[in-house]
Design a protein around this motif. Structure first.
Motif, PDB file in Angstrom:
ATOM      1  N   ASP A 228     -49.548 -23.772  17.730  1.00 32.46           N
ATOM      2  CA  ASP A 228     -49.336 -24.514  16.483  1.00 32.46           C
ATOM      3  C   ASP A 228     -49.392 -23.486  15.374  1.00 32.46           C
ATOM      4  O   ASP A 228     -50.452 -22.968  15.038  1.00 32.46           O
ATOM      5  CB  ASP A 228     -50.459 -25.567  16.374  1.00 32.46           C
ATOM      6  CG  ASP A 228     -50.386 -26.435  15.128  1.00 32.46           C
ATOM      7  OD1 ASP A 228     -50.170 -25.887  14.026  1.00 32.46           O
ATOM      8  OD2 ASP A 228     -50.592 -27.660  15.252  1.00 32.46           O
TER       9      ASP A 228
ATOM     10  N   GLY B 135     -46.717 -24.048  10.154  1.00 30.13           N
ATOM     11  CA  GLY B 135     -47.377 -25.093   9.368  1.00 30.13           C
ATOM     12  C   GLY B 135     -46.922 -25.226   7.929  1.00 30.13           C
ATOM     13  O   GLY B 135     -47.733 -25.512   7.038  1.00 30.13           O
ATOM     14  N   PRO B 136     -45.616 -25.037   7.651  1.00 25.32           N
ATOM     15  CA  PRO B 136     -45.187 -25.174   6.260  1.00 25.32           C
ATOM     16  C   PRO B 136     -45.221 -26.630   5.847  1.00 25.32           C
ATOM     17  O   PRO B 136     -45.236 -27.521   6.701  1.00 25.32           O
ATOM     18  CB  PRO B 136     -43.735 -24.687   6.286  1.00 25.32           C
ATOM     19  CG  PRO B 136     -43.262 -25.017   7.659  1.00 25.32           C
ATOM     20  CD  PRO B 136     -44.466 -24.832   8.556  1.00 25.32           C
ATOM     21  N   ASN B 137     -45.276 -26.875   4.556  1.00 28.91           N
ATOM     22  CA  ASN B 137     -45.245 -28.236   4.053  1.00 28.91           C
ATOM     23  C   ASN B 137     -43.886 -28.508   3.446  1.00 28.91           C
ATOM     24  O   ASN B 137     -43.412 -27.729   2.621  1.00 28.91           O
ATOM     25  CB  ASN B 137     -46.354 -28.438   3.032  1.00 28.91           C
ATOM     26  CG  ASN B 137     -47.709 -28.186   3.656  1.00 28.91           C
ATOM     27  OD1 ASN B 137     -48.008 -28.699   4.726  1.00 28.91           O
ATOM     28  ND2 ASN B 137     -48.507 -27.348   3.012  1.00 28.91           N
TER      29      ASN B 137
ATOM     30  N   HIS C 188     -45.131 -27.669  13.501  1.00 26.14           N
ATOM     31  CA  HIS C 188     -46.024 -28.673  12.934  1.00 26.14           C
ATOM     32  C   HIS C 188     -45.880 -28.802  11.406  1.00 26.14           C
ATOM     33  O   HIS C 188     -46.798 -28.498  10.633  1.00 26.14           O
ATOM     34  CB  HIS C 188     -47.481 -28.384  13.311  1.00 26.14           C
ATOM     35  CG  HIS C 188     -48.377 -29.567  13.083  1.00 26.14           C
ATOM     36  ND1 HIS C 188     -48.346 -30.678  13.871  1.00 26.14           N
ATOM     37  CD2 HIS C 188     -49.305 -29.824  12.134  1.00 26.14           C
ATOM     38  CE1 HIS C 188     -49.216 -31.557  13.417  1.00 26.14           C
ATOM     39  NE2 HIS C 188     -49.803 -31.072  12.368  1.00 26.14           N
TER      40      HIS C 188
ATOM     41  N   GLU D 205     -46.029 -33.867  11.128  1.00 28.29           N
ATOM     42  CA  GLU D 205     -47.210 -34.734  11.027  1.00 28.29           C
ATOM     43  C   GLU D 205     -46.824 -36.197  11.191  1.00 28.29           C
ATOM     44  O   GLU D 205     -47.535 -36.981  11.813  1.00 28.29           O
ATOM     45  CB  GLU D 205     -47.899 -34.533   9.676  1.00 28.29           C
ATOM     46  CG  GLU D 205     -48.587 -33.182   9.554  1.00 28.29           C
ATOM     47  CD  GLU D 205     -49.303 -32.968   8.216  1.00 28.29           C
ATOM     48  OE1 GLU D 205     -49.912 -31.910   8.062  1.00 28.29           O
ATOM     49  OE2 GLU D 205     -49.249 -33.855   7.342  1.00 28.29           O
TER      50      GLU D 205
ATOM     51  N   TYR E  26     -55.933 -35.835   7.023  1.00 30.83           N
ATOM     52  CA  TYR E  26     -55.482 -34.654   7.776  1.00 30.83           C
ATOM     53  C   TYR E  26     -56.093 -34.657   9.182  1.00 30.83           C
ATOM     54  O   TYR E  26     -55.413 -34.398  10.174  1.00 30.83           O
ATOM     55  CB  TYR E  26     -55.928 -33.424   6.982  1.00 30.83           C
ATOM     56  CG  TYR E  26     -55.395 -32.078   7.414  1.00 30.83           C
ATOM     57  CD1 TYR E  26     -54.074 -31.913   7.813  1.00 30.83           C
ATOM     58  CD2 TYR E  26     -56.231 -30.952   7.383  1.00 30.83           C
ATOM     59  CE1 TYR E  26     -53.591 -30.652   8.176  1.00 30.83           C
ATOM     60  CE2 TYR E  26     -55.761 -29.694   7.735  1.00 30.83           C
ATOM     61  CZ  TYR E  26     -54.435 -29.555   8.137  1.00 30.83           C
ATOM     62  OH  TYR E  26     -53.984 -28.305   8.484  1.00 30.83           O
TER      63      TYR E  26
ATOM     64  N   ASP F  86     -54.275 -34.780  12.838  1.00 25.91           N
ATOM     65  CA  ASP F  86     -54.457 -33.744  13.861  1.00 25.91           C
ATOM     66  C   ASP F  86     -54.951 -34.330  15.182  1.00 25.91           C
ATOM     67  O   ASP F  86     -54.556 -33.875  16.258  1.00 25.91           O
ATOM     68  CB  ASP F  86     -55.386 -32.635  13.355  1.00 25.91           C
ATOM     69  CG  ASP F  86     -54.582 -31.463  12.784  1.00 25.91           C
ATOM     70  OD1 ASP F  86     -53.483 -31.196  13.325  1.00 25.91           O
ATOM     71  OD2 ASP F  86     -55.032 -30.833  11.809  1.00 25.91           O
TER      72      ASP F  86
ATOM     73  N   TYR G  65     -54.241 -22.822  17.618  1.00 23.36           N
ATOM     74  CA  TYR G  65     -53.890 -23.089  16.227  1.00 23.36           C
ATOM     75  C   TYR G  65     -53.999 -21.807  15.433  1.00 23.36           C
ATOM     76  O   TYR G  65     -55.059 -21.177  15.420  1.00 23.36           O
ATOM     77  CB  TYR G  65     -54.844 -24.120  15.622  1.00 23.36           C
ATOM     78  CG  TYR G  65     -54.720 -25.505  16.219  1.00 23.36           C
ATOM     79  CD1 TYR G  65     -55.347 -25.823  17.418  1.00 23.36           C
ATOM     80  CD2 TYR G  65     -53.973 -26.492  15.577  1.00 23.36           C
ATOM     81  CE1 TYR G  65     -55.233 -27.096  17.968  1.00 23.36           C
ATOM     82  CE2 TYR G  65     -53.857 -27.769  16.111  1.00 23.36           C
ATOM     83  CZ  TYR G  65     -54.484 -28.066  17.307  1.00 23.36           C
ATOM     84  OH  TYR G  65     -54.371 -29.311  17.837  1.00 23.36           O
TER      85      TYR G  65
ATOM     86  N   GLN H 153     -59.769 -23.219   7.049  1.00 26.73           N
ATOM     87  CA  GLN H 153     -59.697 -24.537   7.680  1.00 26.73           C
ATOM     88  C   GLN H 153     -60.550 -24.611   8.952  1.00 26.73           C
ATOM     89  O   GLN H 153     -60.447 -25.541   9.747  1.00 26.73           O
ATOM     90  CB  GLN H 153     -58.240 -24.900   7.997  1.00 26.73           C
ATOM     91  CG  GLN H 153     -57.405 -25.073   6.744  1.00 26.73           C
ATOM     92  CD  GLN H 153     -56.028 -25.680   7.023  1.00 26.73           C
ATOM     93  OE1 GLN H 153     -55.822 -26.361   8.003  1.00 26.73           O
ATOM     94  NE2 GLN H 153     -55.090 -25.425   6.126  1.00 26.73           N
TER      95      GLN H 153
HETATM   96  N1  ARG Z   1     -49.626 -27.679   6.753  1.00 22.61           N
HETATM   97  C1  ARG Z   1     -50.926 -27.111   6.815  1.00 22.61           C
HETATM   98  C2  ARG Z   1     -51.201 -26.269   5.577  1.00 22.61           C
HETATM   99  O1  ARG Z   1     -50.289 -25.891   4.866  1.00 22.61           O
HETATM  100  C3  ARG Z   1     -51.126 -26.249   8.043  1.00 22.61           C
HETATM  101  C4  ARG Z   1     -50.996 -26.990   9.346  1.00 22.61           C
HETATM  102  C5  ARG Z   1     -51.794 -26.333  10.434  1.00 22.61           C
HETATM  103  N2  ARG Z   1     -51.728 -27.042  11.684  1.00 22.61           N
HETATM  104  C6  ARG Z   1     -52.397 -28.159  11.975  1.00 22.61           C
HETATM  105  N3  ARG Z   1     -52.238 -28.721  13.132  1.00 22.61           N
HETATM  106  N4  ARG Z   1     -53.245 -28.689  11.116  1.00 22.61           N
HETATM  107  O2  ARG Z   1     -52.349 -25.967   5.306  1.00 22.61           O
END
Ligand code: ARG
Length: 589
Positions: free
Chosen positions: A119, A122-124, A159, A270, A324, A328, A346, A352
Motif C-alpha cells: 500500500d 496514497g495520493p489524495n 490506495h 478508499e 480514516y 482502513d 504500508y 501516521q
Molecule cells: N491518503 C493518505 C494520505 O495522504 C495516505 C494513505 C495511506 N494508506 C492507507 N491505507 N491509509 O495521508
C-alpha cells in the motif's frame, strides 16, 4: 545459490564439529579488521565457557583442521581466540562464475513465497501531490520490485484517498462557482455530460481555495460537510461530479507516476472499501468487540506493556460518520476477501504510526485479518528543504512533483552542457534519466524513518554517495566493454573470471559476491537504503580496481578476457540493483 558467507560458515562449522566442538560455534562474519583478514569467526570465545578451555586453544584446534583446505588462502588463530580467514582466489572466482551463469545472479530466498500487498503512493484525489507522497512512491516502488525479484507475488496498490471532506469541499465550491451545472439541479433526470466541467489546472486551484474558505467561513464549511454526506449517501448528481474529479485526477496522477517510473498493479480507492463497512461494524458489535464511548463506537486496542497510551480505534463517530480508521479496516476486509495476502506492507509517513498501530491491533483482535497475516508499517520521515523545514518550492508554494523533477533534470542538463560531451537533444534525454536517479537515490540512500534534506547540488554530484556516481560507474564499465569488443586481437578461448591477481581485484570480487546479502537484508529489514549502501561500496571497489589495473593494456589475453567478464558481472549486479531501486543508467554521460 547459497550465499558466499554461508558456504564459508558451513566449512568452519564442520571444522568445529570435527574437533568435537559444537557445530554452531562456527558462524562466520565479515571481518571488522579488513586490513588483517576477510572473514572471521569468534566461536572459540563462546566455546571457552562451554568447554572450560582457553579460547585460543579451541581456535588453534579448529585452525589445524581447516588448514590446507582449498577454500582458504590463510586461516589463523589469533589472541584471545579469533579465527581470521582469507579465502582463496579460486574459490571466489568460481563462485562468481556460478553467479554469472545463474538466473537472478543466483540470489534466492529460503522459505515460503508470500502474496504481498504493498500500500503505497496514497495520493489524495484533487489535492496536489506533496513530498510525502513522493517518498511513499519512491520507497514503495523499490520494496515492490525487491519483493518481486525475490519471487514473491506482489500487488502494488495506490490506495487513492477519494472519500474525505476534500470531496465535499470541491463539490460545494464548484456549486458556488457554476450553480447552473445540471449536477446541482435536483430535478434533473437526464444524462450528465461526459466531459468534466473543469480541467486538472482548475481542479487544483479549486481545492486550496475551498479549503481556505472553509477555515474562515463556518457556513461554507457546514455546506461542504453536507455535500460530503450527500455524496457518501449516493446523491446522483454529486456522484457524477465525483466521478469527473476522479477521472481527471487519475489521468494526471498516472502521468506523474510515469515520470517517476512508478507503476501500480491496482488503483483501488478508499471509496471501494465503503460497501464493506456496514457488515463489518455490525459483526464487531454483535461479537462484543465494539462498544460505545462518549457516543462513538470504538474498539479497545491498548495492550499490557504499552509505554504510551494507545487510544481506542474509532469505528463510527457519534453522528454515525466513518473515519480514516474505519476505511482502513474495511479495506483490510476487502483485501482479505480479494487476495488473501500473507503480508501487507504500508509505506506511509511515520507520523501516521499510531493510526496504524490502532488499525493493526483492531484487525487482529477482531479477526478481520486471518491469524498468520503479517501487517507491516514502513514509516518514513520528512523531506526537508535546506532551511530544515518541510520542502517547499522556491516561491514557497505547494510542491508539484513535475517541478521537482524538472529542477533536478535542469541542473543535470546544465552540468552536461558544461562538458559539451553531447548534443542538446541527447543531453536533454540523458539529464532526465540521471535526474530521476539523483532524486530517487537521494531519497532511498537514507534510512527511511529519518528526515533528510533535499539538496540538488549534492544529489547531482558525480562523486560521492549519489545516484549519478553509481550511473557513472556503470557507464564507465560499458565504455570499457565497448573498447574491448572493438579490439582486433582478443582471447579466443572460453573466457572465465580468474582468481584475483591483485588486492583490489580480490576486494572487488568479494564485494560482487555479497549482492545476495544486501538484497536479502533490505527485504528482511524493509530497508532499501541497504541496497544503496551496497552499490556504493561496490562502485568504490570497482573504481579502485579500475584505477590500479591496466585492463586495455593487459598483455595476457586470457587474463584480459577474465577482467572483461568480471566487469560484465559487476555491471549486471549494479544494473539489477538500480532496477530494483527504480531507475536506470544512460549509455553515456
Ligand atoms: N491518503 C493518505 C494520505 O495522504 C495516505 C494513505 C495511506 N494508506 C492507507 N491505507 N491509509 O495521508
Amino acid at each position: 545459490m547459497k550465499k558466499l558467507i554461508d558456504l564459508i560458515t558451513e566449512i568452519v562449522e564442520q571444522g568445529f564439529e570435527d574437533c568435537g566442538y559444537e557445530r554452531s560455534l562456527g558462524k562466520v562474519t565479515l571481518s571488522n579488521r579488513p586490513d588483517l583478514c576477510e572473514y572471521q569467526c569468534n566461536g572459540a570465545m563462546a566455546g571457552a565457557k562451554l568447554y572450560k578451555k582457553a579460547p585460543i586453544m579451541i581456535a588453534g584446534d579448529v585452525v589445524e583442521k581447516l588448514s590446507g583446505q582449498e577454500v582458504f588462502e590463510e586461516v589463523g588463530a589469533v589472541n584471545p581466540g579469533f579465527i581470521n580467514i582469507k579465502v582463496s582466489g579460486s574459490f571466489v572466482a568460481e563462485y562468481l562464475e556460478q553467479m554469472n551463469g545463474a538466473e537472478k545472479l543466483g540470489v534466492s530466498q529460503e522459505g515460503q513465497k508470500e502474496t504481498i500487498i504493498i500500500d503505497y503512493g496514497g495520493p489524495n484525489v484533487a489535492k496536489p501531490l506533496h513530498v510525502g507522497h513522493l517518498r511513499s512512491a519512491i520507497i514503495g516502488e523499490s520494496m515492490k520490485r525487491l519483493s518481486r525479484f525475490l519471487g514473491h507475488t506482489v500487488i502494488g496498490d495506490v490506495h487513492l484517498g477519494d472519500w474525505g471532506l476534500q470531496m465535499g469541499l470541491i463539490i460545494e465550491e464548484l456549486k458556488e462557482r457554476k450553480p447552473e451545472l445540471p449536477y446541482f439541479d435536483e430535478s434533473y433526470t437526464g444524462e450528465y455530460p461526459k466531459e468534466a466541467p473543469f480541467t486538472i489546472g482548475e481542479l487544483e486551484e479549486i481545492y486550496p481555495a475551498a479549503s481556505a474558505k472553509a477555515k474562515q467561513d463556518a457556513a461554507f464549511a457546514g455546506k461542504a460537510h453536507d455535500a460530503t454526506y450527500k455524496l457518501q449517501n449516493g446523491d446522483r448528481g454529486y456522484m457524477a461530479v465525483w466521478n469527473h474529479i476522479l477521472n481527471v485526477s487519475v489521468s494526471d496522477l498516472k502521468k506523474n507516476y510515469e515520470k517517476l517510473n512508478v507503476t501500480f498493479d491496482i488503483w483501488k480507492k478508499e471509496s471501494d472499501a465503503q460497501p464493506y463497512i456496514p457488515a463489518m461494524v455490525e459483526r464487531l458489535k454483535e461479537e462484543g468487540f465494539a462498544h460505545e464511548s462518549q457516543g462513538a463506537l470504538v474498539v479497545d486496542v491498548k495492550e499490557e506493556g504499552d509505554a504510551k497510551e494507545v487510544p481506542p480505534c474509532i469505528l463510527l463517530k457519534s453522528d454515525g460518520a466513518t473515519l480514516y480508521s474505519t476505511t482502513d479496516l474495511a479495506t483490510l476486509v476487502e483485501r482479505e476477501k480479494l487476495f488473501s495476502p500473507d503480508r501487507i506492507l504500508y509505506v506511509v509517513d511515520k507520523r501516521q504510526s499510531l493510526h496504524f498501530t490502532q488499525v493493526f491491533r483492531c484487525a487482529r483482535k477482531t479477526g478481520i485479518v486471518k491469524d498468520g497475516t503479517k501487517l507491516d508499517f514502513l514509516g518514513f520521515g520528512t523531506m526537508n528543504g535546506k532551511d530544515g523545514k518541510p520542502f517547499k518550492t522556491r516561491d514557497g508554494g505547494i510542491m508539484r512533483l513535475e517541478y521537482l523533477i524538472q529542477e533536478i533534470s535542469d541542473a543535470v542538463y546544465d552540468k552536461i552542457m558544461e562538458n559539451k560531451s553531447m548534443d542538446e537533444k541527447e543531453a536533454k534525454k540523458t539529464a532526465q534519466v540521471i535526474g530521476l536517479a539523483a532524486l530517487k537515490y537521494g531519497d532511498l540512500s537514507n534510512q527511511a524513518a529519518k528526515d533528510y534534506v533535499f539538496d540538488v547540488e549534492r544529489f547531482i554530484s558525480f562523486e560521492g554517495d549519489t545516484g549519478p556516481y553509481i550511473l557513472y560507474t556503470i557507464v564507465r564499465i560499458k565504455s570499457i566493454e565497448a573498447k574491448y569488443a572493438a579490439l582486433d586481437k582478443r582471447y579466443e578461448g572460453e573466457a572465465k573470471i580468474l582468481p584475483a591477481a591483485s588486492e583490489s581485484e580480490k576486494a572487488l570480487q568479494l564485494m560482487v559476491g555479497r549482492v545476495a546479502d544486501a538484497l536479502l537484508a533490505a527485504f528482511a529489514e524493509q530497508a532499501p537504503h541497504k541496497i544503496c549502501q551496497y552499490i556504493y561500496d561496490l562502485s568504490n571497489a570497482f573504481n579502485r580496481f579500475y584505477h590500479e589495473t591496466k585492463i586495455m593494456a593487459e598483455e595476457n589475453q586470457e587474463r584480459q578476457a577474465g577482467y572483461i567478464r568480471l566487469l560484465g558481472l559487476v555491471r549486471r549486479v549494479l544494473e539489477t540493483c538500480i532496477d530494483i531501486l527504480g531507475f536506470e543508467a544512460p549509455d553515456r554521460m
